[in-house]
Design an enzyme around this catalytic site. Structure first.
Site, PDB file in Angstrom:
ATOM      1  N   HIS A 166       0.838  -1.207   0.000  1.00 40.65           N
ATOM      2  CA  HIS A 166       0.000   0.000   0.000  1.00 40.65           C
ATOM      3  C   HIS A 166       0.872   1.258   0.000  1.00 40.65           C
ATOM      4  O   HIS A 166       0.666   2.175  -0.809  1.00 40.65           O
ATOM      5  CB  HIS A 166      -0.903  -0.036   1.236  1.00 40.65           C
ATOM      6  CG  HIS A 166      -1.782   1.161   1.426  1.00 40.65           C
ATOM      7  ND1 HIS A 166      -3.129   1.146   1.144  1.00 40.65           N
ATOM      8  CD2 HIS A 166      -1.518   2.413   1.894  1.00 40.65           C
ATOM      9  CE1 HIS A 166      -3.653   2.327   1.430  1.00 40.65           C
ATOM     10  NE2 HIS A 166      -2.688   3.121   1.880  1.00 40.65           N
ATOM     11  N   GLU A 167       1.861   1.305   0.890  1.00 43.65           N
ATOM     12  CA  GLU A 167       2.715   2.490   0.970  1.00 43.65           C
ATOM     13  C   GLU A 167       3.599   2.624  -0.263  1.00 43.65           C
ATOM     14  O   GLU A 167       3.826   3.737  -0.756  1.00 43.65           O
ATOM     15  CB  GLU A 167       3.557   2.442   2.245  1.00 43.65           C
ATOM     16  CG  GLU A 167       2.760   2.383   3.547  1.00 43.65           C
ATOM     17  CD  GLU A 167       1.769   3.523   3.725  1.00 43.65           C
ATOM     18  OE1 GLU A 167       1.909   4.569   3.064  1.00 43.65           O
ATOM     19  OE2 GLU A 167       0.836   3.356   4.528  1.00 43.65           O
ATOM     20  N   HIS A 170       1.505   4.149  -2.954  1.00 46.75           N
ATOM     21  CA  HIS A 170       1.490   5.608  -2.782  1.00 46.75           C
ATOM     22  C   HIS A 170       2.760   6.194  -3.391  1.00 46.75           C
ATOM     23  O   HIS A 170       2.723   7.193  -4.114  1.00 46.75           O
ATOM     24  CB  HIS A 170       1.442   5.974  -1.305  1.00 46.75           C
ATOM     25  CG  HIS A 170       0.073   5.996  -0.696  1.00 46.75           C
ATOM     26  ND1 HIS A 170      -1.036   6.501  -1.341  1.00 46.75           N
ATOM     27  CD2 HIS A 170      -0.354   5.576   0.524  1.00 46.75           C
ATOM     28  CE1 HIS A 170      -2.092   6.402  -0.553  1.00 46.75           C
ATOM     29  NE2 HIS A 170      -1.707   5.834   0.583  1.00 46.75           N
ATOM     30  N   HIS A 176      -5.918   7.085  -2.469  1.00 49.61           N
ATOM     31  CA  HIS A 176      -6.829   6.078  -1.941  1.00 49.61           C
ATOM     32  C   HIS A 176      -8.021   5.826  -2.861  1.00 49.61           C
ATOM     33  O   HIS A 176      -8.532   6.737  -3.511  1.00 49.61           O
ATOM     34  CB  HIS A 176      -7.333   6.497  -0.561  1.00 49.61           C
ATOM     35  CG  HIS A 176      -6.259   6.505   0.474  1.00 49.61           C
ATOM     36  ND1 HIS A 176      -5.886   7.634   1.171  1.00 49.61           N
ATOM     37  CD2 HIS A 176      -5.443   5.506   0.935  1.00 49.61           C
ATOM     38  CE1 HIS A 176      -4.904   7.331   2.011  1.00 49.61           C
ATOM     39  NE2 HIS A 176      -4.613   6.054   1.872  1.00 49.61           N
ATOM     40  N   TYR A 225      -9.753   2.134   2.041  1.00 48.87           N
ATOM     41  CA  TYR A 225      -9.897   2.169   3.491  1.00 48.87           C
ATOM     42  C   TYR A 225     -10.688   0.964   3.974  1.00 48.87           C
ATOM     43  O   TYR A 225     -11.472   0.368   3.229  1.00 48.87           O
ATOM     44  CB  TYR A 225     -10.695   3.398   3.915  1.00 48.87           C
ATOM     45  CG  TYR A 225      -9.941   4.697   4.054  1.00 48.87           C
ATOM     46  CD1 TYR A 225      -8.551   4.764   4.010  1.00 48.87           C
ATOM     47  CD2 TYR A 225     -10.646   5.881   4.245  1.00 48.87           C
ATOM     48  CE1 TYR A 225      -7.905   5.974   4.149  1.00 48.87           C
ATOM     49  CE2 TYR A 225      -9.998   7.103   4.384  1.00 48.87           C
ATOM     50  CZ  TYR A 225      -8.630   7.139   4.334  1.00 48.87           C
ATOM     51  OH  TYR A 225      -7.989   8.334   4.471  1.00 48.87           O
TER      52      TYR A 225
END
Length: 272
Positions: A166-167, A170, A176, A225
């Site tokens: 996930h990071e 980014h 998101h 999320y």
């Protein structure tokens, strides 16, 4: 929440023109929760940054309502190569291997490559564990960028493999999933269940801002999320409007649509 503008030392001591970043002090409540995460809590949602875990440049912060790195090619890493440096003093051997495994997962399904920073390489991602929670800069903005992974046992906290991925995603330029312009056609945001002052974490971008790259909204995205993100009472803040067997906030790994979007963003099919 206290706003800090973090200026890289290189900007101060060496040259002008490199980006400055907007970063927030994490809250004592979040820091305490990070020490004892529940099984359904995501460390990246408790990191105290923009939308939980994003560290933006001043320019990106000002432009949040107008445009986004997802659609601007200048935020993509040149030649599809992400240079990185792991500050090994923060991590043990298993944690370092888990970070590298996250990189390999992205490399195996796309033309994006991660390469250790060479001496003199100015644009790179510094991966460290000095901060609270998990957070990342978004896309290629130049100079030293950061991914923070608070050290934890492998497969927990910031060291869930899906959280590392996930990071990293980014870092290559994605925001998101629930920020998408058509979000309200797919999920209901239950505003009454959101912690007061956290409503901006559910910011909705227009179609000129966020691109799906020709795919549908993805409940199962590793960039989505969890259903109780920023909840004040443990009740759902995000409710799907369509039947789905996918888990919002899953951190097992990239979905098929995540993979398609990375490949389309970096034009991998054209390159291969």
């Amino acid at each position: 929440m206290i706003l800090r503008v973090i200026v890289p030392l290189a900007v101060i001591s060496l040259c002008q023109g490199l980006p400055t970043f907007i970063q927030f002090e994490n809250t004592p409540e979040n820091i305490a929760r990070l020490r004892n995460l529940k099984p359904d809590e995501l460390a990246e949602e408790l990191s105290g940054q923009i939308e939980g875990d994003m560290i933006l440049t001043v320019e990106q912060y000002r432009d949040m309502y107008r445009r986004n790195g997802l659609v601007e090619e200048r935020y993509r890493w040149p030649d599809n190569v992400v240079h990185y440096e792991i500050e090994e003093e923060y991590f043990n051997a298993d944690q370092i291997e888990h970070i590298l495994t996250g990189m390999r997962q992205i490399e195996l399904v796309s033309c994006v490559k991660f390469r250790r920073r060479a001496p003199g390489q100015e644009d790179y991602i510094r991966i460290h564990g000095s901060g609270s929670g998990c957070s990342a800069t978004v896309g290629h903005v130049g100079g030293q960028q950061n991914i923070n992974l608070q050290p934890a046992a492998v497969n927990s906290g910031c060291f869930r493999l899906g959280t590392i991925v996930h990071e990293l995603i980014h870092g290559i330029g994605f925001r998101h999933m629930q920020s998408a312009h058509d979000r309200d056609e797919w999920v209901q945001i239950v505003w009454d269940n959101i912690q007061p002052g956290r409503e901006n974490n559910f910011r909705l971008y227009g179609p000129e801002v966020v691109s799906h790259f020709g795919t549908d909204y993805d409940y199962g995205s590793v960039m989505h999320y969890s259903s109780t993100a920023f909840s004040i009472n443990g009740e759902k803040t995000i409710v799907p409007l369509r039947e789905t067997d996918k888990v919002m906030g899953q951190r097992n790994g990239m979905s098929e649509i995540d993979i398609v979007k990375i490949n389309r963003m970096y034009k991998c099919l054209e390159k291969n």
